[in-house]
Write a protein that holds these residues in place. Structure first.
Motif, short mmCIF file in Angstrom:
data_model
loop_
_atom_site.label_atom_id
_atom_site.label_comp_id
_atom_site.label_asym_id
_atom_site.label_seq_id
_atom_site.Cartn_x
_atom_site.Cartn_y
_atom_site.Cartn_z
N ARG A 69 3.73 5.14 -9.02
CA ARG A 69 2.50 5.21 -8.23
C ARG A 69 1.80 3.86 -8.14
NH1 ARG A 69 3.51 10.64 -9.79
NH2 ARG A 69 3.84 9.84 -11.90
N ARG A 70 2.55 2.77 -8.30
CA ARG A 70 1.93 1.45 -8.33
C ARG A 70 1.18 1.11 -7.05
NH1 ARG A 70 7.22 1.15 -8.21
NH2 ARG A 70 8.29 0.17 -6.46
N ASN A 71 1.66 1.61 -5.93
CA ASN A 71 0.99 1.29 -4.66
C ASN A 71 -0.40 1.93 -4.59
OD1 ASN A 71 3.04 -0.33 -3.61
ND2 ASN A 71 4.16 1.45 -2.89
N ARG A 72 -0.52 3.10 -5.17
CA ARG A 72 -1.84 3.74 -5.20
C ARG A 72 -2.79 2.92 -6.08
NH1 ARG A 72 -4.31 7.37 -8.83
NH2 ARG A 72 -6.29 8.08 -7.93
N TYR A 73 -2.30 2.50 -7.25
CA TYR A 73 -3.16 1.72 -8.15
C TYR A 73 -3.53 0.39 -7.49
CZ TYR A 73 -1.47 5.15 -11.52
OH TYR A 73 -1.15 6.32 -12.15
N ASP B 67 -3.84 -0.12 -4.25
CA ASP B 67 -4.86 0.20 -3.23
C ASP B 67 -6.23 0.33 -3.89
OD1 ASP B 67 -3.05 2.32 -0.80
OD2 ASP B 67 -2.96 0.18 -1.29
N LYS B 68 -6.28 0.99 -5.05
CA LYS B 68 -7.55 1.19 -5.76
C LYS B 68 -8.11 -0.16 -6.19
CE LYS B 68 -7.72 5.41 -5.50
NZ LYS B 68 -8.83 5.63 -4.63
#
Lengths: 267, 342
Positions: B324-328, B330-331
């Motif tokens: 889920r690195r892309n979500r982190y 983005d955050k």
């Protein structure tokens, strides 16, 4: 194929059953219409009658029943939206009323359940998100929260599950991924790991894809596996429309395409 | 279709199996043909009814035959029956569906037929006890659904059915009893999110009309959660329920208190040298709650300090939970750009 579909017509009810002689149901009616659209054979259909059948199944609360016996489920809302829009009769539907019921199915985690009060489930999430997309009402979705909940479906083995602490299953590759595609957050899961997981569930001797590696392949999981692979950019596949689970070109040619996102197709 | 193990079969084995099944298939097709022909002719006889029994025992997924069976009851058998006889017919069908459910717990059509039976129980047994039969059947349903949930505590059809039964009983059960049931399920399996979900629904109802004091009740819920977190910090269900309990984050003291508890858990896990990846939920939750503090209470918190802490955790999460690195990422981008979007 077209003849077989037409042989499933239930003239008493004005819809399609699953097989010749079977009673009309919204599920099989949706499949029938999708097949006829794909085969460019809508001229074989009594469209006003089918529309009447579908609309007759909407309940006062806004949900749809599957047939006259009254089982209700957000799956049937998705069926109704999918079919009515393909038939060019979306304007016959009371959008606000339908959205109203979907809202009752929304949970704190951003997800949706089968009926008001039900637990969030990835397949029901897809049915609600797809229905809302067709109605241009994605504004009622809490995008950040739902995309987070969907992203958390990915397990260490790369596969996706449908609810917290449940097992991975190839069909969730479709339900979860298509929802993320509609929300434009496909990047929030590991595409490479998911691709590898789906491919590992193949029957390398007879072909087809199973629910998970080591199980028997079946048409259902083959469809959803291939659909997910398309969204993931797998080479050689046509683009999938995640709202309809049909080829994007067919949906676009009817002017029904919405603003979703997929990974670029690899060569 | 689900959970069917792959079995490699030689062409000879497949041919032999097909030969064995030939007779069964021929019988089934003949039975189907007979039934569908009678259905077309509106045959509402007892003979037709018995044929549907035979078929549904073999294939309870044949929805059209369930439909036909109900129509035979309504058009053919009920009109000739006393309320007592109708009651017996329905009791019989409830048994039939019970047998089917044990083997096929996730077939919608079987659950649907059960509901239909319950909804058609006549008034009786006496004029001065018109709800007697109904009360007895609906009470029994609670036992049926409890058994189904013992076998598969996550069966969502059973949970939806449970909510349906609770809402339909002629004499409603106390929601406090349901609250106790959810606790029982949670204690037997912390990861049973279906039970946590049900608990959140029941509490919402009990708080909304003041049957339970929300303040005391929430406090008790946080206690349960703290125990659960420390018992199994990996369990997603616990963290999801925690997020529900925190709600909108308007209670600043509560937010800060919970962040402290989670930090304590995180520190403990790190000291004990357990796998770093086990700490994902602690970090994810701390980031979420600190972001909430920034968003809701910016005038009375150290925004810069909180933001820095979140950035730090997000960078760790990118390594800890690479899927889920892309979500982190983005955050992180949102935080750095000053948007405290949750």
């Amino acid at each position: 194929m077209i003849d077989f579909v037409m042989s499933c017509w239930d003239d008493e009810a004005g819809g399609f059953g699953a097989h010749p002689g079977h009673d009309a149901h919204l599920l099989s009616t949706t499949s029938a219409v999708q097949i006829l659209v794909t085969q460019d054979a809508l001229d074989r259909l009594d469209i006003p009658r089918v529309v009447k059948f579908i609309l007759s199944l909407q309940q006062p609360s806004g949900v749809f029943a599957g047939d006259s016996f009254g089982e209700i489920d957000t799956r049937f809302i998705c069926c109704a939206l999918n079919t009515l829009s393909l038939l060019g009769h979306l304007s016959d539907l009371d959008i606000d009323k339908t959205v109203g019921y979907i809202l009752q199915c929304k949970n704190f985690d951003g997800g949706f359940g089968a009926v008001a009060g039900a637990e969030s489930h990835a397949a029901q999430v897809w049915t609600c998100v797809a229905a809302l997309a067709i109605m241009d009402r994605l504004d009622v979705v809490d995008h950040e929260t739902l995309a987070w909940w969907l992203a958390e479906r990915q397990l260490p083995n790369g596969g996706l599950n449908g609810r917290p602490e449940k097992l991975e299953d190839v069909c969730y590759s479709f339900w979860v991924l298509s929802s993320l595609s509609i929300l434009k957050k496909v990047s929030w899961i590991d595409a490479d790991k998911l691709t590898k997981f789906i491919l590992s569930a193949q029957d390398t001797e007879s072909g087809g894809i199973a629910d998970r590696p080591g199980d028997m392949a079946d048409v259902f999981h083959t469809q959803f596996g291939v659909a997910a692979l398309s969204t993931l950019g797998y080479p050689g596949l046509v683009d999938l429309d995640p709202v309809y689970c049909m080829p994007a070109s067919i949906i676009a040619s009817r002017g029904l395409n919405k603003d979703w996102e997929a990974l670029p197709r690899r060569t | 279709m689900h959970h069917v193990k792959y079995v490699k079969q030689s062409p000879e084995a497949i041919a032999a199996r097909k030969q064995r099944e030939k007779a069964k298939i021929a019988d089934f097709l003949a039975l189907t043909d007979d039934i569908l022909t009678r259905k077309k002719q509106s045959d509402w006889s007892k003979d037709a009814f018995d044929l549907t029994t035979r078929l549904l025992q073999v294939n309870p997924e044949f929805y059209t035959v369930w439909n036909y069976r109900r129509n035979i009851l309504v058009n053919g058998l009920f009109p000739k029956s006393s309320p007592q006889e109708i009651n017996e017919l329905l009791a019989n069908d409830l048994s039939l569906t019970m047998v089917a459910l044990k083997a096929h717990p996730k077939v919608y059509w079987v659950w649907n037929h059960r509901r239909w039976c319950l909804e058609n129980i006549p008034e009786g047994p006496e004029v001065d006890d018109p709800l007697g039969w109904r009360k007895a059947y609906w009470d029994k349903e609670m036992i049926v659904v409890e058994r189904m949930l013992d076998v598969d505590p996550r069966n969502f059809m059973a949970w939806n059915y449970r909510r349906y039964v609770l809402a339909s009983m002629p004499v409603p059960r106390s929601e406090l009893a349901e609250l106790a049931y959810t606790l029982k399920k949670i204690e037997s399996e912390l990861s049973n999110f279906s039970a946590w979900h049900q608990r959140s629904k029941v509490l919402t109802a009990l708080w909304s009309d003041g049957r339970l004091d929300p303040v005391e009740s929430r406090e008790a819920e946080f206690d349960i959660l703290h125990n659960a977190m420390f018992t199994d910090p990996n369990d997603q269900s616990v963290w999801l329920y925690h997020r529900w309990l925190i709600g909108s984050g308007d209670d600043k003291e509560r937010l800060e208190g919970e962040i402290a508890v989670i930090q304590e858990l995180l520190d403990e896990k790190r000291q004990s040298g357990d796998q770093e990846s086990d700490n994902k939920w602690c970090m994810e939750s701390i980031v979420y709650y600190k972001t909430m503090l920034i968003a809701k209470h910016s005038s009375s918190v150290d925004v810069v300090g909180l933001r820095t802490s979140c950035e730090d955790f997000l960078k760790q999460l990118m390594k800890l939970d690479p899927a889920r690195r892309n979500r982190y990422q983005d955050k992180l981008t949102q935080l750095v750009s000053g948007h405290g979007v949750l």
